[in-house]
Design a protein around this motif. Structure first.
Motif, PDB file in Angstrom:
ATOM      1  N   PRO A 271       0.783  -1.229   0.000  1.00  0.00           N
ATOM      2  CA  PRO A 271       0.000   0.000   0.000  1.00  0.00           C
ATOM      3  C   PRO A 271       0.824   1.294   0.000  1.00  0.00           C
ATOM      4  CG  PRO A 271       0.079  -0.888   2.218  1.00  0.00           C
ATOM      5  CD  PRO A 271       0.932  -1.785   1.358  1.00  0.00           C
ATOM      6  N   ASN A 309      -5.612   2.669   2.873  1.00  0.00           N
ATOM      7  CA  ASN A 309      -4.365   2.447   3.600  1.00  0.00           C
ATOM      8  C   ASN A 309      -3.151   2.874   2.776  1.00  0.00           C
ATOM      9  OD1 ASN A 309      -4.616   0.359   1.756  1.00  0.00           O
ATOM     10  ND2 ASN A 309      -3.779  -1.210   3.127  1.00  0.00           N
ATOM     11  N   ARG A 311      -0.154   5.055   1.643  1.00  0.00           N
ATOM     12  CA  ARG A 311       0.725   5.740   2.566  1.00  0.00           C
ATOM     13  C   ARG A 311       2.005   6.084   1.832  1.00  0.00           C
ATOM     14  NH1 ARG A 311       4.359   3.627   5.813  1.00  0.00           N
ATOM     15  NH2 ARG A 311       3.928   1.620   4.867  1.00  0.00           N
ATOM     16  N   GLY A 314       7.761   5.686   4.688  1.00  0.00           N
ATOM     17  CA  GLY A 314       8.421   6.415   5.770  1.00  0.00           C
ATOM     18  C   GLY A 314       7.485   7.277   6.593  1.00  0.00           C
ATOM     19  N   GLU A 315       6.238   7.419   6.162  1.00  0.00           N
ATOM     20  CA  GLU A 315       5.272   8.211   6.935  1.00  0.00           C
ATOM     21  C   GLU A 315       4.471   7.275   7.821  1.00  0.00           C
ATOM     22  OE1 GLU A 315       4.330  11.521   6.942  1.00  0.00           O
ATOM     23  OE2 GLU A 315       5.974  12.144   5.631  1.00  0.00           O
ATOM     24  N   PRO A 316       4.270   7.678   9.082  1.00  0.00           N
ATOM     25  CA  PRO A 316       3.571   6.745   9.974  1.00  0.00           C
ATOM     26  C   PRO A 316       2.076   6.613   9.711  1.00  0.00           C
ATOM     27  CG  PRO A 316       4.113   8.777  11.138  1.00  0.00           C
ATOM     28  CD  PRO A 316       4.756   8.868   9.791  1.00  0.00           C
ATOM     29  N   VAL A 317       1.459   7.597   9.097  1.00  0.00           N
ATOM     30  CA  VAL A 317      -0.001   7.521   8.977  1.00  0.00           C
ATOM     31  C   VAL A 317      -0.453   7.384   7.525  1.00  0.00           C
ATOM     32  CG1 VAL A 317      -0.664   8.670  11.114  1.00  0.00           C
ATOM     33  CG2 VAL A 317      -0.097  10.035   9.124  1.00  0.00           C
ATOM     34  N   GLU A 321      -6.126   7.680   7.786  1.00  0.00           N
ATOM     35  CA  GLU A 321      -5.878   8.311   9.085  1.00  0.00           C
ATOM     36  C   GLU A 321      -5.702   9.811   8.920  1.00  0.00           C
ATOM     37  OE1 GLU A 321      -3.042   5.877  11.675  1.00  0.00           O
ATOM     38  OE2 GLU A 321      -2.825   5.038   9.677  1.00  0.00           O
TER      39      GLU A 321
ATOM     40  N   VAL B 281       1.773  -5.133   7.179  1.00  0.00           N
ATOM     41  CA  VAL B 281       2.909  -4.296   6.799  1.00  0.00           C
ATOM     42  C   VAL B 281       3.147  -3.261   7.887  1.00  0.00           C
ATOM     43  CG1 VAL B 281       3.799  -2.730   5.043  1.00  0.00           C
ATOM     44  CG2 VAL B 281       2.247  -4.540   4.371  1.00  0.00           C
ATOM     45  N   LYS B 282       4.404  -3.036   8.235  1.00  0.00           N
ATOM     46  CA  LYS B 282       4.766  -1.896   9.086  1.00  0.00           C
ATOM     47  C   LYS B 282       5.816  -1.106   8.318  1.00  0.00           C
ATOM     48  CE  LYS B 282       2.205  -3.360  12.440  1.00  0.00           C
ATOM     49  NZ  LYS B 282       1.052  -2.639  12.990  1.00  0.00           N
ATOM     50  N   ASP B 283       5.891   0.160   8.627  1.00  0.00           N
ATOM     51  CA  ASP B 283       6.855   0.963   7.897  1.00  0.00           C
ATOM     52  C   ASP B 283       8.269   0.670   8.382  1.00  0.00           C
ATOM     53  OD1 ASP B 283       8.502   3.119   6.930  1.00  0.00           O
ATOM     54  OD2 ASP B 283       6.606   3.991   6.286  1.00  0.00           O
ATOM     55  N   ALA B 285      10.971   2.199   7.713  1.00  0.00           N
ATOM     56  CA  ALA B 285      11.748   3.377   8.086  1.00  0.00           C
ATOM     57  C   ALA B 285      11.541   3.683   9.573  1.00  0.00           C
ATOM     58  CB  ALA B 285      11.331   4.568   7.225  1.00  0.00           C
ATOM     59  N   ILE B 286      10.344   3.357  10.071  1.00  0.00           N
ATOM     60  CA  ILE B 286      10.034   3.633  11.477  1.00  0.00           C
ATOM     61  C   ILE B 286      10.363   2.423  12.346  1.00  0.00           C
ATOM     62  CG2 ILE B 286       8.134   4.195  13.057  1.00  0.00           C
ATOM     63  CD1 ILE B 286       6.857   5.558  10.469  1.00  0.00           C
ATOM     64  N   THR B 374      -4.210  -1.615  10.561  1.00  0.00           N
ATOM     65  CA  THR B 374      -4.669  -0.271  10.192  1.00  0.00           C
ATOM     66  C   THR B 374      -3.673   0.819  10.570  1.00  0.00           C
ATOM     67  OG1 THR B 374      -5.896  -0.092  12.269  1.00  0.00           O
ATOM     68  CG2 THR B 374      -7.109  -0.904  10.354  1.00  0.00           C
ATOM     69  N   HIS B 375      -2.650   0.471  11.326  1.00  0.00           N
ATOM     70  CA  HIS B 375      -1.642   1.476  11.690  1.00  0.00           C
ATOM     71  C   HIS B 375      -0.274   0.919  11.354  1.00  0.00           C
ATOM     72  CE1 HIS B 375      -5.165   2.647  14.032  1.00  0.00           C
ATOM     73  NE2 HIS B 375      -4.688   3.880  13.987  1.00  0.00           N
ATOM     74  N   GLU B 376       0.361   1.522  10.374  1.00  0.00           N
ATOM     75  CA  GLU B 376       1.628   0.961   9.919  1.00  0.00           C
ATOM     76  C   GLU B 376       2.829   1.647  10.539  1.00  0.00           C
ATOM     77  OE1 GLU B 376       1.430   0.996   5.698  1.00  0.00           O
ATOM     78  OE2 GLU B 376      -0.231  -0.429   5.676  1.00  0.00           O
ATOM     79  N   GLY B 377       2.601   2.830  11.099  1.00  0.00           N
ATOM     80  CA  GLY B 377       3.744   3.581  11.604  1.00  0.00           C
ATOM     81  C   GLY B 377       3.702   3.861  13.088  1.00  0.00           C
ATOM     82  N   LYS B 378       2.659   3.388  13.776  1.00  0.00           N
ATOM     83  CA  LYS B 378       2.576   3.661  15.212  1.00  0.00           C
ATOM     84  C   LYS B 378       1.675   2.625  15.885  1.00  0.00           C
ATOM     85  CE  LYS B 378      -1.306   6.824  14.642  1.00  0.00           C
ATOM     86  NZ  LYS B 378      -1.833   8.166  14.805  1.00  0.00           N
TER      87      LYS B 378
END
Lengths: 448, 569
Positions: A271, A309, A311, A314-317, A321, B281-283, B285-286, B374-378
């Motif tokens: 995504p 979804n 995105r 590198g962006e968290p949201v 969101e 999936v998680k980011d 970079a984070i 639903t939250h990939e960066g936090k």
């Protein structure tokens, strides 16, 4: 050349040199609206839906002027080269009339099924009636190898806005390699190849499916009505695949614009914006050739799910969101980060238009022989509003649809767009939808 | 045991001022179920179920019927979760045309491979193009019975044999004919769906019940998540499952089989929402430690932990919240900052978190902490709180009302609102949101010491994390505090009993099932909260075979079964 028929003569010329030939076209070789390929086969009409999630900014998307030559606001600017081929519909609503506003679900189902749904939300839900692509595929999709194709760009096969009534989505193809194999793999019969021998293995497969239908009656007897509907859907699917096999036993009609595309290479799916749009581009090109090669006439493509979804890497949201969490920039008057995705979504739709319009068919293009309905589930996703849904229809259905206008619905149900499309494509419907979404009023301005 | 069954059993949406706010906002009654849902909740007759095999069940069926080594091609349709379980969603889905294309492709390729296996291909198949009716009937009858999980009747078998005969004639090869017949069986709705049938006669109590092979299928999917084997099928066909002792003997045999572990894994995969791991999936970079392998390991670690505690050690279910015993591999060791195991089976080795570690119980494992697609960066305290309520306590949390203005929420660049707690408190000042967030956020916020993939942290944006919380009115600190509260609560065991029954029967419990459920929960407590004992009770219950509401077992019969069980122990 064995016979000097008109068809053979024209075919010979088309395959030969670039000689300008002027011949009066005989009506015999034309479809109802006057276009046929040089080989004499009528040019088919195609239909597709194209979905993006999380809506638009009203003031930056909808034109101010009505009719032809409408003004393009920043978010619609990417479609500028095709403005005269794209109609914009404003003030067409999802009318809930006491039904719940199922967030990120009601709006899209209202437009695509003509009924506000009763169950669902941001992760999907059920449909009260089949989506437009299914209805239209049942009408115009029977003569092709695939009645329709479903595609999604974020790697998740559950992302699909193509549904028969109920909870079963028609799952999307998400991997370009698999899509290519399905379309142009060993079972593909080149429509422009001279010889054709029916494959006995296909006959065996057909007879297997034909025999499966024997299970139907005893199975139906043992079930309650809800389950009967599900079994009915299963057998409808059996019949459709059987028909597909039947198509493969016949010599395919020639398709001049058909060139077999190169197989795509392995690619990452997911995504993040760059990945999803790259996937979109590769799948769009395969889809366009599937249409040009008469493998299907109907498709349903989703750039992302409704609670998008998508995105930036590198962006968290995510886009979804952002629509809820990002404050509106007071100077700009909109949410800049969320708006990035709205603008890029329209750019992505424009690439779809470019691919469709790039295929010559007869005197015009594949896009001209299509109707592509592009829509989203919300007007302004931040507050889940479902009034004034963003709706575009590209193409002119081979001359049966007057393109390039901005039309206001003055608060009418968005099902009017779907009803009009069905009528233009020749479906025998006089009214469509249910409850407050029911309509018998086509949009006469676009009917030619 | 402090029993508050109301919540767990009747599945009412939680009393929640947000639902009321939603009603006020939209002018509709959100809590009122739709007509279809209402019909399911009447607790009346449920009818035989029609459930589509999921991907794992399909693969296991093929392996069990034909043996190892068959490659199963094609995509499976995405699963549907309804009323908390995929097992219930499976009773609501059908097959789309593109889905059928895939089943047809699979059927052909499986049939071709199966006919090439020496153990499957009958000797009578190697005789060129002469069609041998006896051979075809015997072969297709044998595999038809295993695939349909019941014997084919004469007309069904004749239809399948006819396909074989036509295909043999078309191809001039008898083997190819058998292949087409097998393909025909594999694409049949009787294989793709688990179709249950009612017994011709009601049971001794006059209630409508499943027929023997349908019951065998329910039992084997409950215990193995796979179809009945030859022995169970034969027992069902003999009528053994109607005799308590013989039924119990079959159940005990199946629970002693290595396949039982797969059954337990499948159940928890469903109950804990592990389908969300697909495509998680998680980011990077984070969360640089995240990759799809870590996600797979996180899921595997929790399943191994559960199987070890509940099956191998026959432990107390409530200890899932407190056990420090788990399994570790290199990737997870790096995430948890503990020593990597030097060796082990497939890279896994048993591991016990030290007493001063912030890890104990399944909530502290990445399999719970990172499972948020639903939250990939936090991390999202709301989603985590909702997961605890819905997955572990069977307490559905209402969806947010549609017209909420989120404008004050979670602008994580706001210099005044550095932590998730500060941002969510700002959000909760809106009365429309406060009700439901009061259900989810106090739980989720107390887990904030673990980031979006499950790594431990003490600060967010330089601000110390406040991990205090309250659960059912009792205060605690941090994930371990919450886990202790859950360990003491009566709700998780009651939720487990409810889910297991729903999983086995393919339908959500309704008001008519309350008495049975209450009895089953009490017996689970008497059994020391041992999962195998609970599964055995459900597998041998009249409730599992009933086509009406689950009613409490007649006392004598249950006592006999109880004695039998104690004897086998």
């Amino acid at each position: 050349m064995s016979r000097w028929t008109r068809r053979n003569m024209l075919r010979g010329m088309a395959r030969g040199a670039a000689v300008a030939v002027s011949l009066p076209l005989l009506d015999l070789f034309l479809d109802g609206h006057g276009e046929a390929l040089a080989n004499g086969a009528p040019i088919p009409t195609r239909f597709g839906t194209w979905f993006w999630g999380c809506g638009v900014n009203t003031a930056r998307w909808f034109p101010s002027t009505l009719g032809k030559g409408y003004d393009l606001k920043p978010e619609l600017a990417p479609i500028a080269p095709w403005r005269d081929k794209v109609s914009v519909f404003s003030n067409f609503n999802c009318i809930l009339d006491g039904k719940p506003n199922l967030v990120h679900w009601s709006g899209v189902m209202a437009t695509l099924t003509g009924s506000a749904p009763l169950k669902g939300g941001v992760t999907g839900g059920s449909a009260e009636a089949p989506t437009l692509d299914c209805l239209i595929a049942d009408h115009i999709g029977r003569g092709t190898r695939f009645r329709s194709l479903e595609l999604a760009c974020t790697g998740q096969s559950g992302v699909s806005y193509s549904m028969r009534a109920g909870s079963t989505v028609n799952p999307s193809e998400v991997d370009p390699i698999q899509l290519y194999r399905r379309l142009f793999g060993p079972e593909f019969a080149d429509p422009n190849k001279a010889g054709f021998t029916p494959d006995p293995a296909i006959m065996v497969r057909e007879s297997v499916l034909s025999s499966v239908k024997d299970d139907r009656d005893t199975l139906m007897r043992s079930l309650g009505s809800a389950d009967r509907q599900r079994v009915d859907q299963y057998f409808t699917s059996v019949r459709q695949v059987e028909e597909q096999l039947g198509q493969m036993l016949q010599k395919p009609a020639p398709a001049e614009a058909c060139t077999i595309p190169k197989a795509p290479g392995q690619m990452t799916l997911g995504p993040t914006w760059d990945v999803a749009t790259r996937t979109h581009d590769v799948m769009a090109q395969l889809l366009v050739m599937a249409l040009a090669c008469n493998q299907t006439r109907v498709f349903s493509m989703a750039l992302s799910n409704a609670g998008s979804n998508l995105r930036k890497a590198g962006e968290p949201v995510s886009f979804h969101e952002l629509t809820h969490e990002e404050p509106v920039d007071e100077k700009l008057g909109y949410q800049p980060k969320a708006t990035f995705f709205i603008e890029r979504s329209m750019e992505t739709f424009a690439t779809m238009l470019k691919h469709l319009d790039g295929v010559r068919e007869g005197a015009s293009t594949l896009l001209d022989h299509s109707l592509i309905l592009a829509t989203s589930e919300s007007n302004f996703a931040k507050i889940h509003s479902v009034d004034n849904l963003p709706i575009l229809v590209a193409g002119s259905a081979g001359g049966r649809w007057k393109p390039g206008q901005h039309i206001s619905g003055n608060g009418d149900p968005s099902s009017r767009v779907g009803l009009t499309i069905q009528q233009v494509l020749g479906l025998p419907v006089t009214e469509w939808g249910s409850g407050a979404m029911q309509t018998s009023k086509p949009i006469s301005e676009v009917v030619s | 045991m402090d029993r508050r069954l109301g919540k767990a059993i009747t599945r009412l949406a939680l009393p929640c001022c947000m639902a009321i706010a939603a009603i006020a906002l939209a002018g509709v009654d959100f809590v009122k179920p739709t007509s279809a849902a209402a019909a399911q909740d009447t607790g009346g007759s449920h009818g035989p179920a029609l459930r589509r095999l999921n991907e794992g069940q399909y693969l296991r069926s093929i392996e069990q019927v034909f043996g190892h080594g068959i490659r199963v091609p094609g995509r499976f349709a995405p699963p549907l979760r309804e009323q908390g379980l995929l097992a219930i969603g499976e009773a609501h889905v059908s097959v789309s045309p593109s889905g059928l294309e895939q089943y047809e492709l699979r059927a052909r390729e499986i049939a071709e491979q199966a006919l090439a296996l020496p153990g499957v291909r009958p000797n009578c198949a190697n005789q060129g193009n002469r069609f041998d009716r006896d051979c075809a009937e015997q072969f297709l009858g044998k595999y038809g019975r295993l695939l349909y999980r019941r014997s084919l009747d004469a007309a069904e078998l004749a239809g399948v044999v006819a396909v074989s005969q036509r295909a043999a004639a078309t191809s001039g090869d008898f083997g190819k004919g058998l292949q087409a017949g097998l393909s025909r069986l594999l694409v049949s709705p009787y294989f793709i769906f688990r179709l249950e049938r009612a017994a011709a006669a009601p049971d001794a109590m006059g209630r409508a019940v499943l027929d023997d092979t349908s019951l065998a299928t329910r039992i084997s999917f409950l215990l193995w998540d796979a179809p009945p084997d030859e022995e169970l099928l034969a027992a069902a066909e003999r009528g053994d499952l109607r005799e308590d002792a013989k039924l119990a003997a079959q159940v005990d045999r199946m629970m002693a089989s290595p396949r039982f572990e797969q059954g337990v894994r499948s159940f928890f995969f469903d109950m804990f929402g592990f389908d969300q791991f697909a495509g998680l999936v998680k980011d990077q970079a984070i969360f640089p430690k995240f990759n799809s392998e870590l996600a797979r390991d996180a899921q595997e670690q929790t399943l191994r932990t559960l199987v070890n505690l509940l099956v191998t050690e026959k432990g107390d279910y409530r200890d899932i919240f407190s056990t420090r015993k788990t399994f570790m591999n290199r990737g997870l060791a790096a995430l948890y900052k503990v020593p990597a195991p030097s060796a082990g089976v497939e890279g896994w080795a048993p591991y016990t978190f030290p007493d001063d570690s912030p890890r104990a119980g399944i909530l502290s494992l990445a399999g719970f902490l990172m499972l948020d697609p639903t939250h990939e960066g936090k991390s999202s305290p709301t989603i985590r709180g909702k997961a605890v309520r819905e997955l572990l306590l069977c307490q559905p949390v209402p969806a947010p009302p549609p017209n909420v203005n989120f404008s004050i929420v979670q602008d994580d660049s706001n210099p005044l609102l550095k932590t998730a707690r500060q941002r969510l408190i700002a959000h909760q000042e809106s009365p429309a949101c406060a009700g439901c967030h009061a259900l989810t956020d106090p739980i989720g916020l107390s887990l904030e010491n673990y980031d979006g993939v499950g790594a431990f942290r003490s600060h967010e944006h330089d601000a110390a994390i406040d991990a205090t919380g309250t659960f059912d009115g009792k205060p605690y600190v941090g994930l371990l505090g919450l886990s202790q509260r859950l360990r003491e609560s009566a709700d998780p065991p009651a939720c487990l009993v409810q889910r297991l029954f729903e999983y086995g029967s393919g339908r959500a419990v309704g008001a008519g099932d309350n008495a049975w459920l209450e009895t089953a929960i009490t017996r689970f407590e008497t059994d020391g909260f041992r999962l195998p004992a609970l599964m055995r009770r459900i597998a041998t219950s009249t409730a599992l075979r009933s086509l009406g509401p689950a009613l409490p077992e007649p006392g004598t019969q249950q006592a006999n079964l109880g004695m039998l069980y104690r004897r086998t122990k």
